[in-house]
Design an enzyme around this catalytic site. Structure first.
Site, PDB file in Angstrom:
ATOM      1  CD  GLU A  18      30.240 -10.736   8.865  1.00 46.67           C
ATOM      2  OE1 GLU A  18      30.570 -11.767   7.930  1.00 46.67           O
ATOM      3  OE2 GLU A  18      30.409  -9.904   8.077  1.00 46.67           O
ATOM      4  CB  CYS A  73      33.892  -4.079  11.363  1.00 42.32           C
ATOM      5  SG  CYS A  73      32.052  -4.002  11.650  1.00 42.32           S
ATOM      6  CB  CYS A  80      19.472  -5.119  12.134  1.00 44.88           C
ATOM      7  SG  CYS A  80      19.294  -2.909  12.975  1.00 44.88           S
ATOM      8  CB  CYS A  84      18.358   1.047   6.383  1.00 43.07           C
ATOM      9  SG  CYS A  84      18.158   1.707   8.092  1.00 43.07           S
ATOM     10  CB  CYS A 136      20.925  -2.079   5.319  1.00 37.30           C
ATOM     11  SG  CYS A 136      22.247  -3.303   6.915  1.00 37.30           S
ATOM     12  N   GLY A 175      23.834  -4.984  13.228  1.00 37.80           N
ATOM     13  CA  GLY A 175      22.870  -4.685  14.598  1.00 37.80           C
ATOM     14  C   GLY A 175      23.269  -3.191  14.318  1.00 37.80           C
ATOM     15  CB  SER A 216      24.216   5.550   9.771  1.00 35.68           C
ATOM     16  OG  SER A 216      24.903   5.038   9.916  1.00 35.68           O
ATOM     17  CG  HIS A 243      23.069   6.273   5.106  1.00 38.42           C
ATOM     18  ND1 HIS A 243      24.276   6.657   5.250  1.00 38.42           N
ATOM     19  CD2 HIS A 243      22.340   5.891   6.260  1.00 38.42           C
ATOM     20  CE1 HIS A 243      25.065   5.691   5.808  1.00 38.42           C
ATOM     21  NE2 HIS A 243      24.056   5.154   6.608  1.00 38.42           N
ATOM     22  CG  ASN A 253      29.952  -2.181  -0.065  1.00 35.21           C
ATOM     23  OD1 ASN A 253      30.788  -2.818  -0.492  1.00 35.21           O
ATOM     24  ND2 ASN A 253      29.436  -1.089   0.634  1.00 35.21           N
ATOM     25  CB  CYS A 264      29.461  -5.934   9.516  1.00 33.54           C
ATOM     26  SG  CYS A 264      31.032  -5.522   9.531  1.00 33.54           S
TER      27      CYS A 264
HETATM   28  N1  SAH Z   1      23.201   0.121  12.369  1.00 35.74           N
HETATM   29  C1  SAH Z   1      24.662   1.004  13.011  1.00 35.74           C
HETATM   30  C2  SAH Z   1      25.708   0.144  12.282  1.00 35.74           C
HETATM   31  C3  SAH Z   1      26.074  -0.615  11.469  1.00 35.74           C
HETATM   32  S1  SAH Z   1      25.810  -0.702   9.917  1.00 35.74           S
HETATM   33  C4  SAH Z   1      24.013   2.237  11.875  1.00 35.74           C
HETATM   34  O1  SAH Z   1      22.907   1.531  10.743  1.00 35.74           O
HETATM   35  O2  SAH Z   1      24.870   3.155  11.884  1.00 35.74           O
HETATM   36  C5  SAH Z   1      27.451   0.540   9.650  1.00 35.74           C
HETATM   37  C6  SAH Z   1      27.449   1.287   8.501  1.00 35.74           C
HETATM   38  O3  SAH Z   1      27.401   0.951   7.171  1.00 35.74           O
HETATM   39  C7  SAH Z   1      25.718   2.593   8.216  1.00 35.74           C
HETATM   40  O4  SAH Z   1      26.691   2.984   8.404  1.00 35.74           O
HETATM   41  C8  SAH Z   1      25.173   1.458   7.479  1.00 35.74           C
HETATM   42  O5  SAH Z   1      24.253   2.781   6.878  1.00 35.74           O
HETATM   43  C9  SAH Z   1      26.029   0.956   6.379  1.00 35.74           C
HETATM   44  N2  SAH Z   1      25.311  -0.536   5.876  1.00 35.74           N
HETATM   45  C10 SAH Z   1      24.839  -0.864   5.308  1.00 35.74           C
HETATM   46  N3  SAH Z   1      24.635  -1.220   4.752  1.00 35.74           N
HETATM   47  C11 SAH Z   1      25.298  -0.577   3.679  1.00 35.74           C
HETATM   48  C12 SAH Z   1      25.658  -1.336   1.631  1.00 35.74           C
HETATM   49  N4  SAH Z   1      24.989  -2.340   1.779  1.00 35.74           N
HETATM   50  N5  SAH Z   1      26.503  -0.958   1.416  1.00 35.74           N
HETATM   51  C13 SAH Z   1      27.355   0.709   1.598  1.00 35.74           C
HETATM   52  N6  SAH Z   1      27.146   1.186   3.240  1.00 35.74           N
HETATM   53  C14 SAH Z   1      26.159  -0.254   3.835  1.00 35.74           C
HETATM   54 FE1  SF4 Z   2      20.023  -1.535  11.363  1.00 37.55          FE
HETATM   55 FE2  SF4 Z   2      22.758  -0.408  11.053  1.00 37.55          FE
HETATM   56 FE3  SF4 Z   2      21.441  -2.024   8.801  1.00 37.55          FE
HETATM   57 FE4  SF4 Z   2      20.224  -0.196   9.666  1.00 37.55          FE
HETATM   58  S1  SF4 Z   2      21.873   0.284   8.659  1.00 37.55           S
HETATM   59  S2  SF4 Z   2      19.374  -2.066   8.987  1.00 37.55           S
HETATM   60  S3  SF4 Z   2      20.060   0.020  11.338  1.00 37.55           S
HETATM   61  S4  SF4 Z   2      22.352  -2.569  10.617  1.00 37.55           S
END
Ligand code: SAH
Ligand code: SF4
Length: 404
Positions: A125, A138, A145, A149, A152, A199, A253, A255, A332, A375
């Site tokens: 998306e 975005c 992916c 993580c 995610c 991704g 990222s 965290h 989220n 996303c």
């Molecule tokens: N893979 C890349 C980019 C996509 S994720 C990355 O990890 O940086 C974009 C951002 O959203 C990242 O910082 C990711 O850690 C964060 N993210 C993923 N899932 C999330 C969630 N459930 N709540 C808040 N942020 C989240």
């Molecule tokens: Fe992949 Fe980014 Fe999600 Fe980690 S936060 S699983 S790198 S999309």
């Protein structure tokens, strides 16, 4: 120069993921005609060599790029500054094919989300978030992916495949097309791009680099490098290489304030720990000519895991003197995530510690809540028969926090 013929010499073929590959000469004579070459994802240099290969002048690349990316034209017959013979030849052998929209949703706040069907049956998306006179798109880089993580939902879906450059830049093309934004004078539909969709962009390196190049190329979307942001969870060797090839803005990222916590929630940290990631990101911005640039540190706040005052203090220490701004993202939630979103008070406390330590800190705001415009979210709904689907709310940075 090669003589013009009615069809392309079979020196290029597209593989099943629509990547352009050069055929070894020995195979050309014996190989069945190649499928059409998709010109949408080709960079200026790639398109120039494409035209050179077919015996045309390089400047044809510039003409065709403008038709594709400035005018949104897909039919070669409409490219009136190309001769009829070339138009016919391109129609027979090439194509301009964006990915297919599976569905589109509009939020009351103006956010628009597309679920995009890609070859092989996957869905990704793209989300456009308008903000005053700006609009941030975005963009996804992979179907799923592999990095897993823990918080995610995209990571929980596993990895299906890389997107092609045409499928990545095609998201920008689709967004503009969706608003009929090709005509001059209409204003820009997309002013900023963040690679924060599904991704890990640095694991799809070549296609992402090509797409970033097109985003910034004046013959394509002409965005300033400050308005295009790549977000990575920390694929350090790829980040080290990126500096030679791109100068877009960088978000990492993070965290977590230490390796013990990051190891638990961002598994790639075991391979490339925080110190390595921070120094690679610093090296990336240090080679940029613009000395005012900083790294955006993304920090998803997970209740009880990394959101305590002591974590904020540790983070402030870790980033002391580091050229950055910090973007806090309250988690989220989604079903069976195993994590909780911190309270507003916890977010404020965390924010305050960092502010008082002198950092520029933003808290990502929720957008497109009514259409689940995060996303990965819709894709989760469509794919996920067990209702494991993503429910993390769209929390996109205000554009000023990603611009630098
Ligand atoms: N893979 C890349 C980019 C996509 S994720 C990355 O990890 O940086 C974009 C951002 O959203 C990242 O910082 C990711 O850690 C964060 N993210 C993923 N899932 C999330 C969630 N459930 N709540 C808040 N942020 C989240
Ligand atoms: Fe992949 Fe980014 Fe999600 Fe980690 S936060 S699983 S790198 S999309």
């Amino acid at each position: 120069m090669k003589s013009r013929t009615s069809s392309l010499p079979a020196t290029f073929v597209v593989d099943k993921e629509q990547r352009l590959i050069r055929m070894p000469d020995a195979l050309i004579a014996t190989t069945a005609p190649a499928s059409k070459v998709n010109l949408l994802g080709m960079t200026r240099a790639q398109l120039e060599s494409f035209f050179t290969e077919i015996g045309e002048k390089k400047f044809r690349a510039q003409q065709v790029m403008k038709w594709i990316h400035h005018q949104g034209v897909r039919d070669f017959q409409e490219m009136t500054n190309l001769g009829k013979a070339l138009r016919d030849r391109l129609s027979q052998t090439a194509e301009i094919t964006p990915p297919i929209i599976d569905s589109q949703q509009d939020s009351a706040d103006g956010t628009r989300k597309w679920a995009i069907k890609v070859a092989g049956g996957g869905l990704v998306e793209a989300v456009l978030i308008p903000e005053g006179d700006r609009a941030t798109l975005c963009v996804s880089s992979q179907v799923g992916c592999s990095l897993d993580c823990k918080f995610c939902s995209t990571g929980k879906q596993g990895f299906q495949r890389d997107l092609t450059a045409a499928e990545i830049i095609g998201q920008v093309w689709l967004a503009i097309d969706s608003y009929d934004g090709w005509q001059a004078g209409k204003g820009r539909v997309v002013t900023n791009v963040v690679m924060m969709g599904m991704g890990e962009p640095l694991l799809n390196f070549d296609n992402v680099v090509s797409s970033l190049e097109l985003m910034c190329d004046d013959l394509a979307y002409g965005l300033s490098k400050r308005k295009v942001t790549l977000s990575t969870s920390g694929v350090v060797p790829a980040l080290d290489q990126l500096a030679d090839l791109s100068d877009v803005s960088l978000a990492i990222s993070l965290h977590a304030p230490n390796d013990a916590i990051r190891d638990q929630i961002v598994p790639i940290n075991k391979r490339y720990p925080i110190a390595k990631l921070l120094s690679s990101a610093r090296a990336y911005i240090d080679v940029q000519t613009d000395k005012k640039r900083v790294v955006t540190i993304e920090y998803t706040l997970l209740a009880g895991v990394n959101d305590q005052v002591e974590h904020a203090r540790e983070l402030a220490q870790l980033l002391d003197g580091y050229p950055c701004k910090i973007n806090l993202i309250p988690f989220n939630d989604f079903p069976n995530s195993g994590f909780k979103r911190p309270s507003g008070n916890a977010v404020s406390r965390f924010w305050k510690v960092l502010m008082e330590a002198g950092f520029i800190v933003t808290v990502r705001t929720t957008r497109g809540d009514d259409i689940d415009a995060a996303c990965g979210q819709l894709v989760g709904e469509v794919n996920d028969r067990t209702k494991r689907s993503a429910r993390y709310r769209a929390q996109y940075e205000e554009t000023d926090t990603v611009e630098g």
